[in-house]
Design an enzyme around this catalytic site. Structure first.
Site, PDB file in Angstrom:
ATOM      1  N   GLU A 300       0.834  -1.203   0.000  1.00 62.99           N
ATOM      2  CA  GLU A 300       0.000   0.000   0.000  1.00 62.99           C
ATOM      3  C   GLU A 300       0.867   1.250   0.000  1.00 62.99           C
ATOM      4  OE1 GLU A 300      -2.257  -0.298   3.595  1.00 62.99           O
ATOM      5  OE2 GLU A 300      -3.586  -1.847   2.811  1.00 62.99           O
ATOM      6  N   LYS A 302       2.273   4.533   1.478  1.00 65.06           N
ATOM      7  CA  LYS A 302       2.485   4.950   2.863  1.00 65.06           C
ATOM      8  C   LYS A 302       2.343   6.466   2.925  1.00 65.06           C
ATOM      9  CE  LYS A 302       5.669   4.680   6.689  1.00 65.06           C
ATOM     10  NZ  LYS A 302       5.415   6.090   7.006  1.00 65.06           N
ATOM     11  N   ARG A 307      -1.624   9.363  12.127  1.00 65.14           N
ATOM     12  CA  ARG A 307      -2.474   8.188  12.263  1.00 65.14           C
ATOM     13  C   ARG A 307      -3.791   8.557  12.933  1.00 65.14           C
ATOM     14  NH1 ARG A 307      -0.019   2.355  13.005  1.00 65.14           N
ATOM     15  NH2 ARG A 307      -1.883   1.120  12.704  1.00 65.14           N
ATOM     16  N   ARG A 324      -1.876   8.100  17.312  1.00 66.98           N
ATOM     17  CA  ARG A 324      -0.955   6.972  17.430  1.00 66.98           C
ATOM     18  C   ARG A 324      -0.727   6.619  18.891  1.00 66.98           C
ATOM     19  NH1 ARG A 324       3.988   5.354  18.438  1.00 66.98           N
ATOM     20  NH2 ARG A 324       5.219   4.226  16.894  1.00 66.98           N
ATOM     21  N   GLU A 356      -4.931   7.065   7.916  1.00 68.75           N
ATOM     22  CA  GLU A 356      -3.968   8.159   8.019  1.00 68.75           C
ATOM     23  C   GLU A 356      -4.682   9.432   7.588  1.00 68.75           C
ATOM     24  OE1 GLU A 356      -0.913   7.645   9.202  1.00 68.75           O
ATOM     25  OE2 GLU A 356       0.446   9.160   8.392  1.00 68.75           O
ATOM     26  N   GLU A 455       5.330   8.718   1.265  1.00 70.90           N
ATOM     27  CA  GLU A 455       6.688   8.427   1.723  1.00 70.90           C
ATOM     28  C   GLU A 455       7.258   7.158   1.107  1.00 70.90           C
ATOM     29  OE1 GLU A 455       7.589   9.620   6.200  1.00 70.90           O
ATOM     30  OE2 GLU A 455       5.890   8.278   5.999  1.00 70.90           O
ATOM     31  N   LYS A 460       2.353  -5.584   3.592  1.00 68.25           N
ATOM     32  CA  LYS A 460       1.638  -6.290   4.652  1.00 68.25           C
ATOM     33  C   LYS A 460       1.324  -7.728   4.243  1.00 68.25           C
ATOM     34  CE  LYS A 460      -0.564  -1.987   6.040  1.00 68.25           C
ATOM     35  NZ  LYS A 460      -1.808  -1.215   6.167  1.00 68.25           N
ATOM     36  N   ARG A 471       5.561  -4.027  16.935  1.00 69.54           N
ATOM     37  CA  ARG A 471       6.295  -3.661  15.743  1.00 69.54           C
ATOM     38  C   ARG A 471       6.584  -4.974  15.038  1.00 69.54           C
ATOM     39  NH1 ARG A 471       8.202   0.894  14.566  1.00 69.54           N
ATOM     40  NH2 ARG A 471       8.217   1.706  16.686  1.00 69.54           N
ATOM     41  N   LYS A 477       7.914  -1.299   6.303  1.00 70.85           N
ATOM     42  CA  LYS A 477       7.866  -0.016   5.598  1.00 70.85           C
ATOM     43  C   LYS A 477       9.047   0.103   4.650  1.00 70.85           C
ATOM     44  CE  LYS A 477       8.857   2.104  10.059  1.00 70.85           C
ATOM     45  NZ  LYS A 477       8.716   3.189  10.987  1.00 70.85           N
TER      46      LYS A 477
END
Ligand SMILES: Nc1ncnc2c1ncn2[C@@H]1O[C@H](COP(=O)(O)OP(=O)(O)OP(=O)(O)O)[C@@H](O)[C@H]1O
Ligand SMILES: [Mg+2]
Ligand SMILES: [Mg+2]
Length: 648
Positions: A300, A302, A307, A324, A356, A455, A460, A471, A477
């Site tokens: 996807e 970013k 958030r 977040r 987001e 970014e 995923k 995490r 990412k």
């Protein structure tokens, strides 16, 4: 099944030996005195061993369970130094000036004397214990209890209005007058919202699980499986708390039926923010394909915004938006709240989705960089005055019409998301996604994503569940930066500053930065930041940090005599910096003991990217992350040498 950790076995042995009757100085069924906690805190402060810290807490919690179980909830709040779940926004954090005045009033000492003692020790808690009262009270106030201390804190946190400072001070004085022995020290530190005994919330959760298990099942290891059971109990409690981070729900559930079946009684629910799932950095499409050789994944965009975990209830009548950090951001986004109702499909009564929030230009129909979003007001926003428009990019669905989807695979969660919300340009859109294993296709998707103003990508796995607060390596990412050899940014805490020279005389020219180690609860220096600011930015940073100057470094700062700043700060802010590379350092202390037994790691040439309002100092980059980044940098360097392209 995995073997039981030696820690759990040692813990089980320790518990069997502990005699909690020695702690119990009050009658069964009566309120537990605050001294139980103050003494426990004292014992915890005296050790840095996790096992001992947890054992002290377990003993205290068992004493509460044996005598007056309703006091367990306030006891836990006092241990984690909070008065309410964080999403309620009710917090302590009384300023030093008020506390100093309250101490003077409670002890009859003068302000100059208190301030002098404070300068010498750097800790108001120590000052409070040392400042014996010279005043006589007509009546000895009754001893403080756990329940009334928490109630007092809650009342203090909620006083508002023009006279609130005076009212708060009066309430604090009353507590201090009733406090005995070491109690005033912990009262003061709690009011400052800094307990400073090296007690991490994870340890409190483990202790809670162990205490409840032992209370119900006894300390004797009847079948040789006690250690295993304790470990299982701790796992279940930690998971329940990450799905439903509210002690108001967790503790009654534990008191009622222990850890058995806990997740069916304490689970994710709309209105209480779940801790967001986090992602790990990767270096390129190659690494992604290598990691996910046999795993189905999706990719996807970013987006670079903020958030937003959106909770919608009663068909849109109630909407909460959490950051977040699980903080309540609803007042910041009245425009989103207003538009949501019109974006729900007719069958949707309640939904929680992850998204987001990104700044948006409605004329050009383009998303805007984070810097624009950060200029948007944070509180008391009214719809008519909004200058920065935002679009929500939804990427996950955690709950739908009464059912939690946390334990469903991403494929199902996504289907639920697509089926529940209606897209509308500039208002709510689904994150642009692609499913492919083709290197070239992925590379060009990455380029596309950057051209679209994001970014990079976030990768995923499709079959995995939503993992709150983890995490996880199920989310990777992939930022453009990483491929240029820069690595992920660091979120650091300014711990001190150096005065500037030349044009910068008069304000700070450079800062000493640190990362956070949750295992030792210490801040460890990682670098000095001195370039890349505009004059205006320097001024702003100095203004924001000046109120947080402290006379001495905190005992939980790890730094070196070779680099001592001109002033020290309380750990209050988080700054995101980009840096060149990591190296073992003779000066800095980040991740000390993890890569080298006595040396830490430093980063070179840090540049400030942004101030992170959405992270608290404990969310800064951790020592373990620094160690991991150091190791993966070494691997990349080697690979690049191998490919004949030297990494610079
Ligand atoms: N499609 C997406 N899926 C998941 N997260 C996304 C997506 N698009 C943007 N994000 C944002 O990316 C964040 C993760 O990457 P980022 O590097 O920005 O993390 P961070 O907030 O700096 O936190 P940390 O560095 O601790 O991971 C998420 O928390 C979310 O805010
Ligand atoms: Mg981000
Ligand atoms: Mg980050």
């Amino acid at each position: 099944m995995e073997g039981v950790g030696t820690g759990a076995v040692a813990a089980a042995t320790k518990y069997a030996e502990a005699d909690i009757t020695k702690l119990i100085t009050w009658k069964k069924g009566t309120p537990v005195p605050y001294s139980l906690l103050a003494n426990t805190f004292e014992a915890i402060a005296g050790t840095s061993k996790r096992l001992e810290i947890v054992a002290h807490l377990v003993a205290a919690f068992r004493a509460v369970l044996d005598t007056n179980p309703p006091d367990l909830l306030p006891a836990v709040y006092l241990c984690v130094n909070r008065v309410a779940p964080s999403h309620t926004g009710i917090e302590l954090g009384i300023g030093e000036a008020t506390l100093i005045k309250a101490l003077c009033e409670a002890t009859g000492k003068n302000e100059a004397g208190i301030k002098k003692a404070y300068e010498a020790s750097g800790d108001l808690g120590v000052v409070a214990v040392g400042a014996r009262s010279t005043q006589r009270t007509m009546f000895t106030p009754p001893p403080l209890t756990i329940a009334n201390v928490l109630k007092g804190f809650r009342d203090i946190a909620q006083v508002a209005g023009s006279k609130s400072v005076d009212i708060k001070r009066g309430m604090i004085v009353k507590m201090l007058v009733a406090a005995k022995g070491n109690e005033p020290g912990y009262i003061i530190r709690s009011l400052q919202a800094k307990l400073r005994i090296g007690l991490a919330e994870q340890s409190v959760l483990v202790a809670l699980a162990h205490a409840v298990h032992l209370h119900r099942e006894g300390v004797k290891d009847k079948d040789g499986r006690l250690a295993e059971k304790l470990e299982a109990a701790a796992q279940v409690v930690k998971q329940a708390y990450s799905e439903c981070p509210s002690y108001d729900v967790l503790i009654p559930a534990l008191l009622e039926q222990g850890t058995a079946d806990l997740l069916s009684r304490c689970h994710f629910m709309p209105g209480v923010p779940v801790k967001p799932m986090l992602a790990k950095p990767t270096t390129g499409v190659g690494e992604v394909l290598e990691k996910f050789t046999d795993t189905e994944f999706t990719v996807e965009y970013k987006y670079d915004g903020e958030r937003a975990q959106v909770h919608v209830m009663e068909g849109g009548k109630t909407v909460h938006i959490f950051s977040r950090n699980a903080e309540n951001n609803t007042p910041k986004y009245p425009d989103i709240v207003a538009r949501l109702r019109g974006l729900l499909k007719p069958h949707v009564q309640s939904i929680v989705f992850d998204s987001e929030a990104v700044a948006y230009d409605p004329e050009k129909k383009k998303i805007l960089p984070f810097q624009v979003l950060s200029t948007r007001a944070r509180k008391d926003v009214s719809v008519g005055e909004i200058k920065v428009q935002v679009v929500l990019f939804a990427f996950d669905c955690l709950y739908l019409n009464g059912e939690s989807l946390l334990h469903k695979p991403l494929t199902e969660r996504r289907e639920a998301l697509y089926g529940a919300l209606m897209e509308k340009e500039g208002q709510l859109q689904f994150a642009t996604a692609k499913t492919s294993r083709d290197v070239e296709e992925l590379e060009s998707f990455l380029t596309e994503s950057v051209e679209a103003g994001t970014e990079g990508l976030i990768v995923k796995t499709l079959a995995d569940t939503y993992e709150p607060s983890k995490r996880s390596s199920h989310w990777l990412k992939l930022k453009k930066d990483y491929m240029e050899g820069v690595g992920d940014t660091f979120d650091v805490v300014p711990l001190g500053a150096f005065y500037g020279k030349g044009k910068r005389t008069g304000f700070f020219g450079a800062y000493l930065l640190g990362v956070y180690d949750p295992d030792t609860e210490t801040y460890q220096t990682i670098s000095k930041l001195g370039t890349g600011f505009s004059e205006e930015q320097l001024q702003q940073l100095a203004d924001s940090m000046r109120p947080h100057i402290i006379p001495q470094p905190r005992p939980y700062y790890k730094w070196s005599d070779a680099l001592v700043p001109d002033v020290w700060f309380d750990a209050v802010a988080v700054w995101e910096v980009k840096a060149a590379d990591l190296s073992i350092s003779p000066v800095h202390k980040a991740a000390v003991g993890l890569v080298d037994p006595s040396k830490g790691i430093s980063i070179r040439f840090p540049r400030l990217i942004r101030v992170r309002e959405d992270k608290s100092p404990e969310d800064a980059t951790s020592a373990a992350q620094v160690a991991e980044m150091f190791r993966s940098q070494a691997v990349i360097k080697q690979q690049q040498v191998g490919y004949g392209c030297l990494w610079v």
